[in-house]
Write a protein that holds these residues in place. Structure first.
Motif, PDB file in Angstrom:
ATOM      1  N   GLU A  64       0.828  -1.201   0.000  1.00  0.00           N
ATOM      2  CA  GLU A  64       0.000   0.000   0.000  1.00  0.00           C
ATOM      3  C   GLU A  64       0.869   1.260   0.000  1.00  0.00           C
ATOM      4  OE1 GLU A  64      -3.937  -1.706   2.376  1.00  0.00           O
ATOM      5  OE2 GLU A  64      -2.290  -0.772   3.479  1.00  0.00           O
ATOM      6  N   GLN A  65       1.958   1.228   0.726  1.00  0.00           N
ATOM      7  CA  GLN A  65       2.862   2.381   0.743  1.00  0.00           C
ATOM      8  C   GLN A  65       3.482   2.603  -0.640  1.00  0.00           C
ATOM      9  OE1 GLN A  65       5.627   1.448   3.858  1.00  0.00           O
ATOM     10  NE2 GLN A  65       4.110   1.685   5.508  1.00  0.00           N
ATOM     11  N   LYS A  66       3.799   1.490  -1.313  1.00  0.00           N
ATOM     12  CA  LYS A  66       4.339   1.604  -2.668  1.00  0.00           C
ATOM     13  C   LYS A  66       3.297   2.204  -3.609  1.00  0.00           C
ATOM     14  CE  LYS A  66       6.363  -1.096  -6.428  1.00  0.00           C
ATOM     15  NZ  LYS A  66       6.759  -2.462  -6.904  1.00  0.00           N
ATOM     16  N   ALA A  67       2.032   1.797  -3.452  1.00  0.00           N
ATOM     17  CA  ALA A  67       0.964   2.335  -4.292  1.00  0.00           C
ATOM     18  C   ALA A  67       0.791   3.827  -4.071  1.00  0.00           C
ATOM     19  CB  ALA A  67      -0.348   1.600  -4.008  1.00  0.00           C
ATOM     20  N   VAL A  68       0.835   4.260  -2.817  1.00  0.00           N
ATOM     21  CA  VAL A  68       0.700   5.688  -2.514  1.00  0.00           C
ATOM     22  C   VAL A  68       1.859   6.462  -3.114  1.00  0.00           C
ATOM     23  CG1 VAL A  68       0.645   7.409  -0.674  1.00  0.00           C
ATOM     24  CG2 VAL A  68      -0.645   5.283  -0.422  1.00  0.00           C
ATOM     25  N   LYS A  69       3.064   5.920  -2.991  1.00  0.00           N
ATOM     26  CA  LYS A  69       4.230   6.597  -3.559  1.00  0.00           C
ATOM     27  C   LYS A  69       4.128   6.688  -5.079  1.00  0.00           C
ATOM     28  CE  LYS A  69       9.276   6.700  -3.422  1.00  0.00           C
ATOM     29  NZ  LYS A  69       9.376   7.144  -4.823  1.00  0.00           N
ATOM     30  N   THR A  70       3.665   5.587  -5.713  1.00  0.00           N
ATOM     31  CA  THR A  70       3.485   5.597  -7.172  1.00  0.00           C
ATOM     32  C   THR A  70       2.492   6.669  -7.587  1.00  0.00           C
ATOM     33  OG1 THR A  70       3.984   3.237  -7.337  1.00  0.00           O
ATOM     34  CG2 THR A  70       2.764   4.230  -9.166  1.00  0.00           C
ATOM     35  N   ALA A  71       1.370   6.730  -6.859  1.00  0.00           N
ATOM     36  CA  ALA A  71       0.356   7.739  -7.176  1.00  0.00           C
ATOM     37  C   ALA A  71       0.907   9.149  -6.975  1.00  0.00           C
ATOM     38  CB  ALA A  71      -0.880   7.521  -6.310  1.00  0.00           C
ATOM     39  N   ALA A  72       1.618   9.373  -5.895  1.00  0.00           N
ATOM     40  CA  ALA A  72       2.146  10.704  -5.596  1.00  0.00           C
ATOM     41  C   ALA A  72       3.175  11.136  -6.635  1.00  0.00           C
ATOM     42  CB  ALA A  72       2.761  10.711  -4.196  1.00  0.00           C
ATOM     43  N   ASP A  73       3.997  10.180  -7.072  1.00  0.00           N
ATOM     44  CA  ASP A  73       5.072  10.517  -8.008  1.00  0.00           C
ATOM     45  C   ASP A  73       4.567  10.839  -9.414  1.00  0.00           C
ATOM     46  OD1 ASP A  73       6.872  10.169  -5.994  1.00  0.00           O
ATOM     47  OD2 ASP A  73       7.530   8.166  -6.622  1.00  0.00           O
ATOM     48  N   THR A  74       3.333  10.444  -9.729  1.00  0.00           N
ATOM     49  CA  THR A  74       2.825  10.682 -11.086  1.00  0.00           C
ATOM     50  C   THR A  74       2.257  12.088 -11.254  1.00  0.00           C
ATOM     51  OG1 THR A  74       0.663   9.767 -10.486  1.00  0.00           O
ATOM     52  CG2 THR A  74       2.261   8.253 -11.459  1.00  0.00           C
ATOM     53  N   PHE A  75       2.095  12.823 -10.162  1.00  0.00           N
ATOM     54  CA  PHE A  75       1.530  14.173 -10.230  1.00  0.00           C
ATOM     55  C   PHE A  75       2.636  15.225 -10.378  1.00  0.00           C
ATOM     56  CE2 PHE A  75      -1.995  12.097  -7.859  1.00  0.00           C
ATOM     57  CZ  PHE A  75      -3.023  12.400  -8.738  1.00  0.00           C
ATOM     58  N   ARG A  76       2.250  16.313 -11.022  1.00  0.00           N
ATOM     59  CA  ARG A  76       3.119  17.497 -11.018  1.00  0.00           C
ATOM     60  C   ARG A  76       3.029  18.113  -9.629  1.00  0.00           C
ATOM     61  NH1 ARG A  76       1.957  22.930 -14.631  1.00  0.00           N
ATOM     62  NH2 ARG A  76       3.504  24.274 -13.599  1.00  0.00           N
ATOM     63  N   PRO A  77       4.122  18.213  -8.888  1.00  0.00           N
ATOM     64  CA  PRO A  77       4.075  18.600  -7.462  1.00  0.00           C
ATOM     65  C   PRO A  77       3.454  19.968  -7.232  1.00  0.00           C
ATOM     66  CG  PRO A  77       6.243  17.725  -8.051  1.00  0.00           C
ATOM     67  CD  PRO A  77       5.497  17.939  -9.334  1.00  0.00           C
ATOM     68  N   ASN A  78       2.820  20.070  -6.073  1.00  0.00           N
ATOM     69  CA  ASN A  78       2.287  21.352  -5.595  1.00  0.00           C
ATOM     70  C   ASN A  78       3.072  21.734  -4.343  1.00  0.00           C
ATOM     71  OD1 ASN A  78       0.746  23.435  -4.389  1.00  0.00           O
ATOM     72  ND2 ASN A  78      -1.136  22.665  -5.329  1.00  0.00           N
ATOM     73  N   PRO A  79       3.710  22.894  -4.340  1.00  0.00           N
ATOM     74  CA  PRO A  79       4.538  23.267  -3.168  1.00  0.00           C
ATOM     75  C   PRO A  79       3.734  23.469  -1.896  1.00  0.00           C
ATOM     76  CG  PRO A  79       4.334  25.124  -4.690  1.00  0.00           C
ATOM     77  CD  PRO A  79       3.757  23.930  -5.389  1.00  0.00           C
ATOM     78  N   ASP A  80       2.399  23.570  -2.016  1.00  0.00           N
ATOM     79  CA  ASP A  80       1.578  23.832  -0.831  1.00  0.00           C
ATOM     80  C   ASP A  80       1.373  22.593   0.038  1.00  0.00           C
ATOM     81  OD1 ASP A  80       1.310  26.472  -1.479  1.00  0.00           O
ATOM     82  OD2 ASP A  80      -0.613  26.219  -2.518  1.00  0.00           O
ATOM     83  N   PHE A  81       1.591  21.391  -0.503  1.00  0.00           N
ATOM     84  CA  PHE A  81       1.366  20.184   0.303  1.00  0.00           C
ATOM     85  C   PHE A  81       2.174  19.012  -0.247  1.00  0.00           C
ATOM     86  CE2 PHE A  81      -2.021  20.394  -2.882  1.00  0.00           C
ATOM     87  CZ  PHE A  81      -1.968  19.139  -3.461  1.00  0.00           C
ATOM     88  N   ASP A  82       2.327  18.003   0.600  1.00  0.00           N
ATOM     89  CA  ASP A  82       3.045  16.777   0.225  1.00  0.00           C
ATOM     90  C   ASP A  82       2.033  15.752  -0.285  1.00  0.00           C
ATOM     91  OD1 ASP A  82       3.966  13.846   1.393  1.00  0.00           O
ATOM     92  OD2 ASP A  82       5.611  15.001   0.499  1.00  0.00           O
ATOM     93  N   CYS A  83       2.187  15.337  -1.548  1.00  0.00           N
ATOM     94  CA  CYS A  83       1.211  14.425  -2.162  1.00  0.00           C
ATOM     95  C   CYS A  83       1.095  13.110  -1.414  1.00  0.00           C
ATOM     96  CB  CYS A  83       1.592  14.146  -3.622  1.00  0.00           C
ATOM     97  SG  CYS A  83       1.105  15.434  -4.764  1.00  0.00           S
ATOM     98  N   PHE A  84       2.231  12.536  -1.040  1.00  0.00           N
ATOM     99  CA  PHE A  84       2.209  11.236  -0.371  1.00  0.00           C
ATOM    100  C   PHE A  84       1.371  11.301   0.894  1.00  0.00           C
ATOM    101  CE2 PHE A  84       3.667   8.036   2.566  1.00  0.00           C
ATOM    102  CZ  PHE A  84       3.870   6.905   1.774  1.00  0.00           C
TER     103      PHE A  84
END
Length: 539
Positions: free
Chosen positions: A341-361
């Motif tokens: 599940e942690q790997k899935a969350v990391k995969t999902a977070a890494d596919t987004f263009r980051p937003n400096p206002d929050f941490d996707c993971f």
């Protein structure tokens, strides 16, 4: 707030302090770059699918989606805030001033014909690759299926329903030695295993899917007189009892769209949006060749104006080479208790263009119901910065129709009566049955002629035996026996010269037919079947 005519309103993003930041839209011009909707069970994926279907329909774009849990059928009925005040509360919270309740034009479909119009395909249209996948065949068994399709193509045998395929397989088993000489090893044990797999499919009612009248793709692309796109809802709750059939059916439908629709380049909006719910069922244990073909279809179907949205719980369910082509992404909450599940969350977070206002993971694990991380394609196809978004409420009913309501909608359907009655025209079963009957009649006629010849021989022998010539009787018997054997051998040789179908008479004709077959195969057959092996009906 009026929706721009060239986009679909998704919801409103929030800043970390929970204040409203901006409204989030999906551009219709980039919708055919495909999309992904993921999230754990109960986080709001179905509602997101529903509001997207509503938005596309209002924009004049037809939609096809599977109703896995039965909840999506309510899209045909007007929504109501009675007992669901949270809908209007959410609309007010996100600044959705023009929120109104609405019903949508829906076509109900069901492979089994119980909760909608039947959907059928022929065995020929399904093709050897998808059929083998449906039955989970081994490589050797898949080879037999490929030979069966090749044989059917060359001999003009229509494979429409399961009895056609069973009949052809039985015929192949009876002529395994002869076919092995022409096409390679045809193993009776492999044929028997395939027949057992067909029996399993029949027990799962797959025979209701194979046959005619076959689905016309144009019926999935209807629009109403007021310009809205029809929403085709497939009842999939019973179909999900056979997940492999579900996955292969949707993939077949996708391949039919790919093969039949013409190239249109980059349209202002999609011609059809296809939601592939429970997408993990397509890729689970799929062979590499199938994943490669899916990747090809997803990559190429965009130019046909078809948008594909994969809906699944975990982004890891979708292979990387398919995932990389999905430009519009909506990520609902995931949990991260286990390493996978942690790997899935990391995969999902890494596919987004980051937003400096929050941490996707971290944010993915904290999203509430009806809340998602959203990133859609912006100008020139550039991914937008990911935003934490409250998804808008649906305008149609939140929840399913009851059986009476569904029946009334089906009675008012514009395609009522087109698919309800099964059509059983002459195909491989009837032709092979007729050939077997003709061959049996020929063999019976030969047997009768042989008996008549024996009777004539016996009669002639008795006439030749005259008093006073007993010494020559043995020679006479040998002459007649030799002559009879010669005639019998000639008849059997003639019988062997006939083809297994009763229409090949001499070695010369056989050679000519082989040459014609080879030429037609090299020049024509390669063009008949598409990427996934399904027949191109347009040719």
């Amino acid at each position: 707030m009026s929706e721009p005519t060239n986009s679909i309103f998704l919801g409103t993003s929030r800043k970390p302090d929970d204040s409203i930041q901006q409204k989030e839209f999906m551009s219709l011009a980039y919708a055919n770059r495909h999309g992904l909707i993921t999230g754990a069970t109960g986080t709001g994926k179905t509602v997101t699918l529903q509001i997207l279907a509503e938005g596309f329909s209002n924009a004049g774009v037809p939609v096809f989606c599977a109703d896995v849990k039965g909840d999506l059928s309510g899209i045909a009925a007007m929504g109501s805030a009675v007992g669901k005040e949270f809908l209007t509360e959410r609309a007010a919270k996100i600044g959705f001033e023009d929120y109104v309740f609405q019903e949508f034009p829906v076509l109900f479909w069901d492979l089994f014909g119980e909760k909608g119009h039947p959907i059928r395909a022929t065995i020929t249209e399904m093709g050897p690759l998808l059929l083998s996948r449906m039955m989970d065949l081994t490589d050797a068994q898949e080879g037999i299926i490929n030979i069966a399709f090749k044989l059917a193509d060359e001999e003009g045998l229509l494979l429409l329903d399961m009895k056609d395929l069973r009949s052809l397989l039985l015929h192949m088993a009876e002529h395994a030695s002869e076919l092995s000489g022409e096409y390679g090893s045809v193993n009776k044990q492999s044929i028997g295993a395939i027949q057992r797999k067909l029996l399993v499919l029949e027990q799962q009612h797959a025979e209701l899917f194979f046959g005619e009248p076959a689905l016309k793709i144009s019926d999935l692309m209807r629009t109403t007189p007021d310009g809205r796109g029809a929403i085709s809802v497939l009842a999939a709750d019973q179909l999900m009892m056979n997940p492999r059939l579900y996955g292969v059916f949707l993939l077949w439908l996708l391949s039919e769209l790919f093969e039949e629709l013409p190239e249109i380049g980059d349209p202002d909006k999609p011609r059809l949006v296809f939601f592939f719910d429970e997408a993990h069922l397509l890729f689970s244990e799929a062979p590499d060749i199938l994943i490669e073909r899916v990747e090809q279809v997803v990559r190429l179907i965009r130019s046909k104006g078809v948008s594909v949205f994969f809906v699944t719980q975990n982004p890891l369910d979708v292979p990387d080479r398919v995932l990389s082509q999905l430009g519009n992404r909506i990520q609902h909450a995931l949990r991260a208790y286990t390493p996978r599940e942690q790997k899935a969350v990391k995969t999902a977070a890494d596919t987004f263009r980051p937003n400096p206002d929050f941490d996707c993971f971290e944010t993915i694990t904290q999203l509430g119901v009806g809340e998602a991380l959203v990133s859609t394609l912006q100008a020139k196809g550039v991914p937008g910065m990911v935003q934490r978004t409250l998804i808008r409420p649906p305008s149609s009913r939140l929840g399913p129709l009851n059986d009476t309501e569904r029946a009334e909608y089906i009675k008012q359907s514009p395609i009522l009566g087109q698919y309800d009655e099964v059509l059983d025209r002459e195909s491989a079963f009837e032709k092979l049955e007729a050939r077997a009957k003709k061959q049996a009649e020929l063999e019976e006629e030969e047997r009768r002629r042989e008996e008549e010849d024996d009777d004539r021989d016996s009669s002639a022998r008795s006439k030749w035996r005259l008093p006073g010539f007993d010494d020559d009787d043995d020679d006479d018997d040998r002459d007649y026996d030799r002559d009879r054997r010669r005639r019998s051998k000639k008849r059997k040789s003639s019988s062997r010269k006939r083809s297994r179908y009763g229409n090949r008479q001499t070695p010369t004709e056989a050679a000519v037919k082989s040459i014609v077959r080879s030429v037609s195969t090299s020049l024509g057959k390669a063009l008949v079947r598409g990427i996934l092996g399904s027949i191109k009906r347009g040719l």
